[in-house]
Design a protein around this motif. Structure first.
Motif, PDB file in Angstrom:
ATOM      1  N   LEU A   1      65.130  45.981  34.773  1.00 33.20           N
ATOM      2  CA  LEU A   1      65.541  45.004  33.765  1.00 33.20           C
ATOM      3  C   LEU A   1      67.048  44.807  33.768  1.00 33.20           C
ATOM      4  O   LEU A   1      67.544  43.685  33.597  1.00 33.20           O
ATOM      5  CB  LEU A   1      65.075  45.467  32.376  1.00 33.20           C
ATOM      6  CG  LEU A   1      63.561  45.461  32.138  1.00 33.20           C
ATOM      7  CD1 LEU A   1      63.245  45.937  30.729  1.00 33.20           C
ATOM      8  CD2 LEU A   1      62.978  44.063  32.358  1.00 33.20           C
ATOM      9  N   LEU A   2      67.784  45.905  33.969  1.00 31.48           N
ATOM     10  CA  LEU A   2      69.242  45.791  34.031  1.00 31.48           C
ATOM     11  C   LEU A   2      69.677  44.964  35.245  1.00 31.48           C
ATOM     12  O   LEU A   2      70.670  44.230  35.172  1.00 31.48           O
ATOM     13  CB  LEU A   2      69.879  47.188  34.076  1.00 31.48           C
ATOM     14  CG  LEU A   2      69.807  47.994  32.774  1.00 31.48           C
ATOM     15  CD1 LEU A   2      70.341  49.404  32.992  1.00 31.48           C
ATOM     16  CD2 LEU A   2      70.603  47.305  31.665  1.00 31.48           C
ATOM     17  N   GLU A   3      68.967  45.098  36.340  1.00 31.04           N
ATOM     18  CA  GLU A   3      69.267  44.288  37.523  1.00 31.04           C
ATOM     19  C   GLU A   3      69.070  42.803  37.215  1.00 31.04           C
ATOM     20  O   GLU A   3      69.860  41.952  37.644  1.00 31.04           O
ATOM     21  CB  GLU A   3      68.363  44.693  38.699  1.00 31.04           C
ATOM     22  CG  GLU A   3      68.675  46.043  39.316  1.00 31.04           C
ATOM     23  CD  GLU A   3      69.913  46.019  40.206  1.00 31.04           C
ATOM     24  OE1 GLU A   3      70.526  44.937  40.347  1.00 31.04           O
ATOM     25  OE2 GLU A   3      70.272  47.081  40.743  1.00 31.04           O
ATOM     26  N   ARG A   4      68.017  42.514  36.469  1.00 28.94           N
ATOM     27  CA  ARG A   4      67.780  41.119  36.083  1.00 28.94           C
ATOM     28  C   ARG A   4      68.853  40.632  35.122  1.00 28.94           C
ATOM     29  O   ARG A   4      69.286  39.467  35.183  1.00 28.94           O
ATOM     30  CB  ARG A   4      66.388  40.993  35.449  1.00 28.94           C
ATOM     31  CG  ARG A   4      65.266  41.232  36.457  1.00 28.94           C
ATOM     32  CD  ARG A   4      63.898  41.295  35.807  1.00 28.94           C
ATOM     33  NE  ARG A   4      63.472  40.002  35.296  1.00 28.94           N
ATOM     34  CZ  ARG A   4      62.299  39.767  34.716  1.00 28.94           C
ATOM     35  NH1 ARG A   4      61.432  40.771  34.591  1.00 28.94           N
ATOM     36  NH2 ARG A   4      61.988  38.580  34.291  1.00 28.94           N
ATOM     37  N   LEU A   5      69.291  41.528  34.244  1.00 32.23           N
ATOM     38  CA  LEU A   5      70.376  41.173  33.316  1.00 32.23           C
ATOM     39  C   LEU A   5      71.660  40.900  34.099  1.00 32.23           C
ATOM     40  O   LEU A   5      72.389  39.939  33.803  1.00 32.23           O
ATOM     41  CB  LEU A   5      70.589  42.306  32.302  1.00 32.23           C
ATOM     42  CG  LEU A   5      71.714  42.090  31.281  1.00 32.23           C
ATOM     43  CD1 LEU A   5      71.468  40.843  30.448  1.00 32.23           C
ATOM     44  CD2 LEU A   5      71.841  43.324  30.371  1.00 32.23           C
ATOM     45  N   LYS A   6      71.948  41.732  35.091  1.00 34.24           N
ATOM     46  CA  LYS A   6      73.143  41.531  35.920  1.00 34.24           C
ATOM     47  C   LYS A   6      73.072  40.190  36.645  1.00 34.24           C
ATOM     48  O   LYS A   6      74.071  39.462  36.746  1.00 34.24           O
ATOM     49  CB  LYS A   6      73.281  42.664  36.924  1.00 34.24           C
ATOM     50  CG  LYS A   6      74.499  42.538  37.831  1.00 34.24           C
ATOM     51  CD  LYS A   6      74.697  43.778  38.666  1.00 34.24           C
ATOM     52  CE  LYS A   6      73.661  43.900  39.757  1.00 34.24           C
ATOM     53  NZ  LYS A   6      73.839  42.892  40.830  1.00 34.24           N
ATOM     54  N   ALA A   7      71.884  39.872  37.159  1.00 33.31           N
ATOM     55  CA  ALA A   7      71.706  38.582  37.841  1.00 33.31           C
ATOM     56  C   ALA A   7      71.958  37.422  36.883  1.00 33.31           C
ATOM     57  O   ALA A   7      72.562  36.410  37.257  1.00 33.31           O
ATOM     58  CB  ALA A   7      70.306  38.491  38.437  1.00 33.31           C
ATOM     59  N   ALA A   8      71.494  37.582  35.621  1.00 33.94           N
ATOM     60  CA  ALA A   8      71.710  36.533  34.617  1.00 33.94           C
ATOM     61  C   ALA A   8      73.199  36.388  34.302  1.00 33.94           C
ATOM     62  O   ALA A   8      73.706  35.268  34.156  1.00 33.94           O
ATOM     63  CB  ALA A   8      70.928  36.855  33.346  1.00 33.94           C
ATOM     64  N   VAL A   9      73.900  37.519  34.200  1.00 40.37           N
ATOM     65  CA  VAL A   9      75.346  37.482  33.947  1.00 40.37           C
ATOM     66  C   VAL A   9      76.051  36.778  35.109  1.00 40.37           C
ATOM     67  O   VAL A   9      76.946  35.945  34.907  1.00 40.37           O
ATOM     68  CB  VAL A   9      75.904  38.920  33.763  1.00 40.37           C
ATOM     69  CG1 VAL A   9      77.423  38.906  33.739  1.00 40.37           C
ATOM     70  CG2 VAL A   9      75.360  39.533  32.483  1.00 40.37           C
ATOM     71  N   ASP A  10      75.643  37.123  36.342  1.00 35.73           N
ATOM     72  CA  ASP A  10      76.250  36.488  37.519  1.00 35.73           C
ATOM     73  C   ASP A  10      75.973  34.992  37.543  1.00 35.73           C
ATOM     74  O   ASP A  10      76.857  34.187  37.868  1.00 35.73           O
ATOM     75  CB  ASP A  10      75.712  37.141  38.800  1.00 35.73           C
ATOM     76  CG  ASP A  10      76.217  38.561  38.974  1.00 35.73           C
ATOM     77  OD1 ASP A  10      77.229  38.911  38.334  1.00 35.73           O
ATOM     78  OD2 ASP A  10      75.593  39.323  39.739  1.00 35.73           O
ATOM     79  N   ASP A  11      74.734  34.619  37.226  1.00 32.57           N
ATOM     80  CA  ASP A  11      74.379  33.193  37.202  1.00 32.57           C
ATOM     81  C   ASP A  11      75.206  32.445  36.154  1.00 32.57           C
ATOM     82  O   ASP A  11      75.705  31.347  36.409  1.00 32.57           O
ATOM     83  CB  ASP A  11      72.886  33.011  36.894  1.00 32.57           C
ATOM     84  CG  ASP A  11      72.011  33.378  38.082  1.00 32.57           C
ATOM     85  OD1 ASP A  11      72.561  33.496  39.195  1.00 32.57           O
ATOM     86  OD2 ASP A  11      70.804  33.572  37.887  1.00 32.57           O
TER      87      ASP A  11
END
Length: 202
Positions: A86-96
């Motif tokens: 989930l944190l990886e997905r959160l990081k991807a969202a932050v990057d996006d």
């Protein structure tokens, strides 16, 4: 309820650090599980070979304790694995989000936000292109018309009249007559050339 969104203050570095820490914990748990599993196998082997009942009982208790720890650690590792996902997905969202914010701040991208002006510009572009294409097509058609007029045989200079036909027919007859004479001469000369070859061979 309608307060500030806490995620707006979220830093990418914090998410990355959390992923690193929890991944490390997960790996440590997995290594511990493997070690405990190996210990369980050794105890089971020892228990099967042991003659003393008390020692067998001790091995069994250790196996049960280790299996409980393995079960608990496995759940913890699974929890950390899911959390890291989930944190990886959160990081991807932050990057996006950062990518979109940086991209939309570009001057040319800001122009794209003005939909009404963009629609007008595109419509004018289509009209201008259509007008230019029509002009080119008209010019091309005019060229073709003038070239056809220039190449036309209807002009008296290039037209074939009755006198021209008579002369053309005479020229063609003369060409045929000359061709026939050349053929007859070749036929007549053939025996002479054959005799000359025979003499040379003798």
């Amino acid at each position: 309820m309608f307060g500030r969104n806490k995620f707006k203050k979220l830093k990418r570095e914090d998410v990355v650090n959390a992923i690193i820490d929890q991944t490390k914990q997960q790996e440590e748990l997995e290594n511990g599980i493997l070690q405990k599993s190996e210990e369980v196998e050794r105890l089971l082997e020892r228990g099967r070979k042991e003659k003393n009942r008390d020692v067998k009982l001790l091995c069994a208790k250790k196996v049960n304790t280790l299996q409980e720890e393995i079960k608990r650690d496995t759940k913890r590792a699974a929890f950390l694995l899911y959390n890291v996902k989930l944190l990886e997905r959160l990081k991807a969202a932050v990057d996006d989000n950062r990518f979109i914010e940086n991209t939309t701040k570009l001057p040319l991208n800001k122009l794209l936000c003005d939909q009404k002006a963009l629609a007008q510009f595109l419509q004018n572009s289509v009209q201008n292109r259509t007008a230019a294409e029509n002009a080119l097509v008209g010019a091309d058609e005019m060229f073709e018309a003038y070239e056809q007029a220039a190449d036309a045989d209807a002009s008296p200079i290039y037209a074939v009249n009755k006198s021209d036909d008579e002369l053309l027919a005479m020229f063609e007859m003369q060409e045929q007559f000359d061709s026939e004479n050349e053929f007859d001469a070749d036929v007549a000369a053939a025996p002479e050339r054959a005799g000359e070859r025979a003499e040379i061979e003798q």
